[in-house]
Scaffold this motif. Structure first.
Motif, PDB file in Angstrom:
ATOM      1  N   ASN A 256       0.840  -1.204   0.000  1.00 27.10           N
ATOM      2  CA  ASN A 256       0.000   0.000   0.000  1.00 27.10           C
ATOM      3  C   ASN A 256       0.871   1.249   0.000  1.00 27.10           C
ATOM      4  OD1 ASN A 256      -2.186  -1.698   0.158  1.00 27.10           O
ATOM      5  ND2 ASN A 256      -2.325  -1.556   2.404  1.00 27.10           N
ATOM      6  N   SER A 257       1.558   1.474  -1.106  1.00 29.27           N
ATOM      7  CA  SER A 257       2.425   2.654  -1.234  1.00 29.27           C
ATOM      8  C   SER A 257       1.926   3.449  -2.435  1.00 29.27           C
ATOM      9  CB  SER A 257       3.862   2.210  -1.462  1.00 29.27           C
ATOM     10  OG  SER A 257       3.952   1.603  -2.745  1.00 29.27           O
ATOM     11  N   GLY A 258       2.535   4.620  -2.637  1.00 25.07           N
ATOM     12  CA  GLY A 258       2.116   5.441  -3.768  1.00 25.07           C
ATOM     13  C   GLY A 258       2.302   4.750  -5.111  1.00 25.07           C
ATOM     14  N   THR A 284      16.376  -2.357  -3.488  1.00 24.14           N
ATOM     15  CA  THR A 284      15.863  -2.921  -4.742  1.00 24.14           C
ATOM     16  C   THR A 284      15.769  -4.442  -4.682  1.00 24.14           C
ATOM     17  OG1 THR A 284      16.914  -1.097  -5.918  1.00 24.14           O
ATOM     18  CG2 THR A 284      16.200  -2.996  -7.248  1.00 24.14           C
ATOM     19  N   SER A 285      16.837  -5.066  -4.225  1.00 21.91           N
ATOM     20  CA  SER A 285      16.821  -6.534  -4.235  1.00 21.91           C
ATOM     21  C   SER A 285      15.733  -7.063  -3.290  1.00 21.91           C
ATOM     22  CB  SER A 285      18.181  -7.108  -3.881  1.00 21.91           C
ATOM     23  OG  SER A 285      18.394  -7.047  -2.502  1.00 21.91           O
ATOM     24  N   THR A 314       7.869  -6.564 -10.389  1.00 19.91           N
ATOM     25  CA  THR A 314       8.776  -7.033 -11.451  1.00 19.91           C
ATOM     26  C   THR A 314       8.440  -6.333 -12.766  1.00 19.91           C
ATOM     27  OG1 THR A 314       8.782  -9.184 -10.342  1.00 19.91           O
ATOM     28  CG2 THR A 314       9.698  -9.108 -12.552  1.00 19.91           C
ATOM     29  N   ASP A 315       7.146  -6.206 -13.069  1.00 20.77           N
ATOM     30  CA  ASP A 315       6.734  -5.520 -14.303  1.00 20.77           C
ATOM     31  C   ASP A 315       7.196  -4.061 -14.275  1.00 20.77           C
ATOM     32  OD1 ASP A 315       5.498  -7.868 -14.879  1.00 20.77           O
ATOM     33  OD2 ASP A 315       3.455  -7.173 -14.457  1.00 20.77           O
ATOM     34  N   HIS A 316       7.038  -3.428 -13.112  1.00 19.25           N
ATOM     35  CA  HIS A 316       7.403  -2.012 -12.972  1.00 19.25           C
ATOM     36  C   HIS A 316       8.916  -1.833 -13.160  1.00 19.25           C
ATOM     37  CE1 HIS A 316       7.349   2.060 -11.332  1.00 19.25           C
ATOM     38  NE2 HIS A 316       8.362   1.701 -10.546  1.00 19.25           N
ATOM     39  N   ILE A 317       9.701  -2.645 -12.521  1.00 18.66           N
ATOM     40  CA  ILE A 317      11.171  -2.521 -12.610  1.00 18.66           C
ATOM     41  C   ILE A 317      11.612  -2.796 -14.058  1.00 18.66           C
ATOM     42  CG2 ILE A 317      13.380  -3.524 -11.812  1.00 18.66           C
ATOM     43  CD1 ILE A 317      12.281  -2.460  -9.325  1.00 18.66           C
ATOM     44  N   GLY A 336       8.256   5.192  -6.753  1.00 24.75           N
ATOM     45  CA  GLY A 336       8.564   4.051  -7.626  1.00 24.75           C
ATOM     46  C   GLY A 336       9.801   4.289  -8.481  1.00 24.75           C
ATOM     47  N   GLN A 337      10.614   5.305  -8.116  1.00 21.65           N
ATOM     48  CA  GLN A 337      11.802   5.640  -8.912  1.00 21.65           C
ATOM     49  C   GLN A 337      13.085   5.264  -8.161  1.00 21.65           C
ATOM     50  OE1 GLN A 337      11.444   6.783 -12.140  1.00 21.65           O
ATOM     51  NE2 GLN A 337       9.289   6.339 -11.654  1.00 21.65           N
ATOM     52  N   TRP A 338      14.147   5.099  -8.949  1.00 13.84           N
ATOM     53  CA  TRP A 338      15.447   4.798  -8.341  1.00 13.84           C
ATOM     54  C   TRP A 338      15.909   5.951  -7.478  1.00 13.84           C
ATOM     55  CZ3 TRP A 338      15.651  -0.006  -9.207  1.00 13.84           C
ATOM     56  CH2 TRP A 338      15.546  -0.599 -10.474  1.00 13.84           C
ATOM     57  N   ARG A 339      16.708   5.626  -6.485  1.00 15.37           N
ATOM     58  CA  ARG A 339      17.375   6.706  -5.752  1.00 15.37           C
ATOM     59  C   ARG A 339      18.548   7.176  -6.630  1.00 15.37           C
ATOM     60  NH1 ARG A 339      20.612   5.964  -0.117  1.00 15.37           N
ATOM     61  NH2 ARG A 339      18.583   5.255   0.626  1.00 15.37           N
ATOM     62  N   HIS A 340      18.629   8.513  -6.812  1.00 10.37           N
ATOM     63  CA  HIS A 340      19.709   9.045  -7.641  1.00 10.37           C
ATOM     64  C   HIS A 340      21.065   8.729  -7.017  1.00 10.37           C
ATOM     65  CE1 HIS A 340      16.997  10.873 -10.364  1.00 10.37           C
ATOM     66  NE2 HIS A 340      16.417  11.591  -9.413  1.00 10.37           N
ATOM     67  N   ARG A 341      22.020   8.603  -7.848  1.00  8.75           N
ATOM     68  CA  ARG A 341      23.411   8.376  -7.449  1.00  8.75           C
ATOM     69  C   ARG A 341      23.586   7.089  -6.621  1.00  8.75           C
ATOM     70  NH1 ARG A 341      22.681  13.839  -6.862  1.00  8.75           N
ATOM     71  NH2 ARG A 341      22.224  13.709  -4.642  1.00  8.75           N
ATOM     72  N   SER A 342      22.679   6.184  -6.791  1.00  5.77           N
ATOM     73  CA  SER A 342      22.808   4.972  -5.986  1.00  5.77           C
ATOM     74  C   SER A 342      23.779   3.981  -6.634  1.00  5.77           C
ATOM     75  CB  SER A 342      21.392   4.451  -5.769  1.00  5.77           C
ATOM     76  OG  SER A 342      21.270   3.127  -5.790  1.00  5.77           O
ATOM     77  N   THR A 343      24.498   3.284  -5.768  1.00  3.02           N
ATOM     78  CA  THR A 343      25.554   2.343  -6.196  1.00  3.02           C
ATOM     79  C   THR A 343      24.985   1.149  -6.958  1.00  3.02           C
ATOM     80  OG1 THR A 343      26.989   2.963  -4.371  1.00  3.02           O
ATOM     81  CG2 THR A 343      27.245   0.724  -5.190  1.00  3.02           C
ATOM     82  N   ILE A 344      25.790   0.602  -7.859  1.00  2.00           N
ATOM     83  CA  ILE A 344      25.420  -0.667  -8.502  1.00  2.00           C
ATOM     84  C   ILE A 344      26.367  -1.739  -7.973  1.00  2.00           C
ATOM     85  CG2 ILE A 344      25.461  -1.932 -10.687  1.00  2.00           C
ATOM     86  CD1 ILE A 344      24.459   0.587 -12.062  1.00  2.00           C
ATOM     87  N   THR A 345      25.798  -2.706  -7.313  1.00  2.00           N
ATOM     88  CA  THR A 345      26.624  -3.773  -6.761  1.00  2.00           C
ATOM     89  C   THR A 345      25.853  -5.086  -6.785  1.00  2.00           C
ATOM     90  OG1 THR A 345      27.276  -4.699  -4.637  1.00  2.00           O
ATOM     91  CG2 THR A 345      26.003  -2.716  -4.533  1.00  2.00           C
ATOM     92  N   LEU A 346      26.573  -6.152  -6.947  1.00  2.31           N
ATOM     93  CA  LEU A 346      25.916  -7.454  -6.892  1.00  2.31           C
ATOM     94  C   LEU A 346      25.627  -7.848  -5.451  1.00  2.31           C
ATOM     95  CD1 LEU A 346      27.754  -9.423  -9.694  1.00  2.31           C
ATOM     96  CD2 LEU A 346      25.702  -8.038  -9.799  1.00  2.31           C
ATOM     97  N   ARG A 347      26.361  -7.229  -4.533  1.00  5.49           N
ATOM     98  CA  ARG A 347      26.196  -7.538  -3.110  1.00  5.49           C
ATOM     99  C   ARG A 347      24.734  -7.377  -2.670  1.00  5.49           C
ATOM    100  NH1 ARG A 347      27.378  -3.184   0.715  1.00  5.49           N
ATOM    101  NH2 ARG A 347      28.230  -2.213  -1.147  1.00  5.49           N
ATOM    102  N   ARG A 348      24.179  -6.197  -2.949  1.00  7.58           N
ATOM    103  CA  ARG A 348      22.794  -5.962  -2.510  1.00  7.58           C
ATOM    104  C   ARG A 348      21.818  -6.103  -3.668  1.00  7.58           C
ATOM    105  NH1 ARG A 348      22.304  -2.177   2.531  1.00  7.58           N
ATOM    106  NH2 ARG A 348      20.232  -3.047   2.313  1.00  7.58           N
ATOM    107  N   GLY A 349      22.335  -6.346  -4.865  1.00  5.58           N
ATOM    108  CA  GLY A 349      21.447  -6.392  -6.016  1.00  5.58           C
ATOM    109  C   GLY A 349      21.276  -7.757  -6.625  1.00  5.58           C
ATOM    110  N   THR A 350      22.212  -8.635  -6.324  1.00  3.74           N
ATOM    111  CA  THR A 350      22.244  -9.915  -7.044  1.00  3.74           C
ATOM    112  C   THR A 350      20.972 -10.714  -6.951  1.00  3.74           C
ATOM    113  OG1 THR A 350      23.929 -10.226  -5.377  1.00  3.74           O
ATOM    114  CG2 THR A 350      24.318 -11.198  -7.539  1.00  3.74           C
ATOM    115  N   ARG A 351      20.345 -10.688  -5.810  1.00  3.27           N
ATOM    116  CA  ARG A 351      19.169 -11.528  -5.654  1.00  3.27           C
ATOM    117  C   ARG A 351      18.075 -11.085  -6.625  1.00  3.27           C
ATOM    118  NH1 ARG A 351      20.780 -16.282  -3.550  1.00  3.27           N
ATOM    119  NH2 ARG A 351      21.851 -16.043  -1.579  1.00  3.27           N
TER     120      ARG A 351
END
Ligand code: DMJ
Length: 586
Positions: A256-258, A284-285, A314-317, A336-351
């Motif tokens: 129940n978010s915007g 994100t992950s 999943t559809d939105h992303i 529903g938007q990315w945080r600007h300047r956010s890091t890209i890493t498999l550590r927190r993103g891989t899943r």
């Protein structure tokens, strides 16, 4: 002594009787004449009666002799056949009956006596389908480890989230009996019936979601919802499904978010969602690694709400901009938007990438955008994150930090589940060169364990990409030298062995298990340690994470299994916490 005397007696008798027989041998002629004389003196009628009596005696004698012979023949026959059996037994032992494998459905159908059936159902747990008859020595060693961990948990943390095995106490985080629920399907898979039964009893009678407690949506979904669902699939026990529905209905509040992208936390009692305490955004992950579980629940219950809510994310992303398929690590739930300047890493993103390929598999390979997004992301990783070490050219995946996207030469143990997902993808037809990446990354991850004196991996490893005086491929900073009983490398070893049959992966896993046994095992369970760089000063941290039972020990057990068809990736898709869920046709 008594029998000996009898024999002696008989011997004396024989000795004495021999001369007596010799003495009587001269008498028959005289006696016979006397008998003849008497016979002639008898009346005729008397003679007839005597003849008849004699004849009857003769017939009786013949009959007695005949039946004695017959019974003797029978007796000798049975002695002979017994002798034959003994002989046979000496040559070839009789085959042992196979271990009974009870088909759960067959059990229900065969219910004759309801009372007996009820009793059976109450104290007997049906073994997992196609349970292997024999377990090998490595599997047995892992089962012992599981029993040891369970014993400590049961003694000091029963029904709580985590065991503190050194202080013999407990720690709660989500207040949901995390270790117990994470361990359920591992107990089942290992055929630990008694332990499973007591855990099921706790779920049925003690597990309560109506608590005024903020829980993390992702962690609760992958550990608790995932654990309940896989237990339901393995056992068909209704209690697991009922609990899963109750929990999921409460977790739905997070959406129940915007934007429909979920908030990080939910209060299970008030059913109100909130952003995490540490920042404005969701990870994100975390919002993209809950779909397998929510979809599975919809498929079981026929209620589409769970699948729709999670599937929307999943559809939105899919529609959001990315860097060659790679996603930033934070997203805002309201916008529903990315945080600007956010890091890209498999550590927190891989899943996130793991669930792209696994969702595609779960839905019978019918939603092709999932496969395409996955392939694009692997290309993005190759292009932006892949690097090699000096001096040995080891492959690793680094990170792109902040708005400048500077490359940072570090990789976490958390990233080491990636070889497993890559080889799984190749099995399902993804580009063949992904196998080479999987093999190389698998080797690097294994080195982060086996080059340490403890055979255990640090949380984070830094890689040398330039020639240096150290002449080492990687190094570990003191703050990153802890091992939290994590499963990722072992998880990948299972996929690699499962899909290639190369036993080297088993041997690597065995060495890691020895590291765990030597440095993490304590009297009342297993503890994470603070320093993998020394085998004498490991700095035990006094905590046994739930995923040690849910994943690490489960994947070790699966890795050492002789028959890999039982939990085949053609039948099951494992969620990110190691809980197997079925594959659907669409
Ligand atoms: C587990 O909870 C899951 O594997 C999750 O996806 C990542 N972290 C831990 C294990 O390290």
């Amino acid at each position: 002594m008594f029998e000996g005397s009898v024999i002696e007696e008989k011997r004396d008798y024989v000795t004495l009787s021999l001369p007596a027989l010799q003495q009587t041998a001269a008498r028959p002629t005289r006696s016979w004449k006397r008998i003849c004389r008497r016979w002639k003196q008898l009346h005729r009628l008397q003679r007839v009666v005597l003849w008849m009596l004699g004849f009857a005696l003769l017939i009786g004698l013949i009959y007695a002799v005949a039946s004695r012979t017959e019974s003797h023949t029978e007796a000798s026959h049975s002695v002979e056949s017994h002798a034959a059996t003994s002989l046979e037994s000496n040559v070839t032992p009789p085959p042992l009956p196979p271990n009974p494998v009870i088909d759960p459905e067959e059990g229900e159908d065969n219910a004759q006596n309801p009372e007996e059936e009820e009793k059976k159902g109450g104290d007997q747990i049906i073994p997992p389908p196609e349970l292997p008859v024999k377990k090998n020595a490595r599997q047995e060693a892992v089962i012992s480890a599981m029993k040891h961990a369970w014993r400590g948990y049961k003694a000091f943390a029963w029904g709580h989230d985590h065991l503190k095995p050194i202080s013999r106490s407990l720690e709660d985080w989500l207040h949901l009996g995390l270790t117990l629920i994470d361990a359920l399907d591992t107990l089942w898979i290992m055929d630990l019936k008694e332990e499973f039964a007591e855990a099921q009893e706790w779920v049925a009678t003690q597990l309560n979601f109506n608590i005024n407690q903020d829980v993390n949506l992702f962690e609760t979904t992958i550990r608790v919802l995932g654990g309940l669902l896989s237990s339901y699939h393995l056992t068909k026990e209704q209690v697991f499904l009922d609990k899963a529905i109750d929990l999921a209905d409460r977790l739905l509040a997070a959406f129940n978010s915007g934007s429909g992208v979920p908030f990080a936390d939910v209060n299970l009692y008030s059913r109100r969602a909130s952003k995490p305490k540490w920042g404005p955004d969701s990870s994100t992950s975390e919002v993209t690694t809950i779909q397998l579980e929510f979809r599975d629940l919809s498929r079981i219950t026929g209620n589409p709400i769970y699948e729709n809510k999670a599937g929307f994310v999943t559809d939105h992303i899919h529609k959001l901009p990315k860097t060659d398929g790679l996603v930033p690590i934070f997203i805002n739930a309201q916008t529903g938007q990315w945080r600007h300047r956010s890091t890209i890493t498999l550590r927190r993103g891989t899943r996130h990438y793991e669930y792209l390929i696994k969702q595609w598999i779960q839905t019978g390979r019918t939603k092709d955008f999932l496969r395409d997004d996955y392939n694009e992301s692997i290309s993005g990783m190759e292009h932006h994150l892949a690097a090699r070490t000096e001096p040995n050219n080891l492959l690793f995946f680094g990170e792109l930090h902040g708005s400048t996207k500077n490359f940072v030469n570090k990789m976490d143990e958390l990233t080491c589940f990636l070889p497993g997902s890559l080889i799984l993808g190749v099995h399902y037809g993804m580009p063949k060169h992904h196998k080479r990446i999987a093999e190389e990354l698998m080797y690097t991850c294994t080195q982060t364990w086996l080059r340490q004196p403890t055979n255990l991996a640090p949380e984070i490893t830094y890689y040398n990409t330039q020639p240096s005086s150290m002449n080492e491929d990687f190094f570990v900073k003191s703050n990153d030298a802890h091992y939290l009983l994590r499963p990722e490398t072992i998880e990948s070893l299972w996929y690699m062995y499962h899909l290639t049959g190369n036993k080297t992966y088993q041997d690597w896993g065995w060495q890691m298990f020895q590291g765990i046994e030597t440095h993490c095992k304590v009297e009342w369970g297993y503890t994470s340690i603070g320093n993998v760089k020394s085998s004498v000063s490991t700095k035990p941290k006094d905590k046994m994470e739930s995923f040690f039972l849910g994943e690490t020990l489960k994947y070790l057990y699966l890795l050492f299994m002789d028959d890999q068809s039982i939990y085949s990736v053609d039948k099951w898709v494992f969620n990110t916490e190691g809980h197997p869920l079925p594959i659907y046709t669409h």
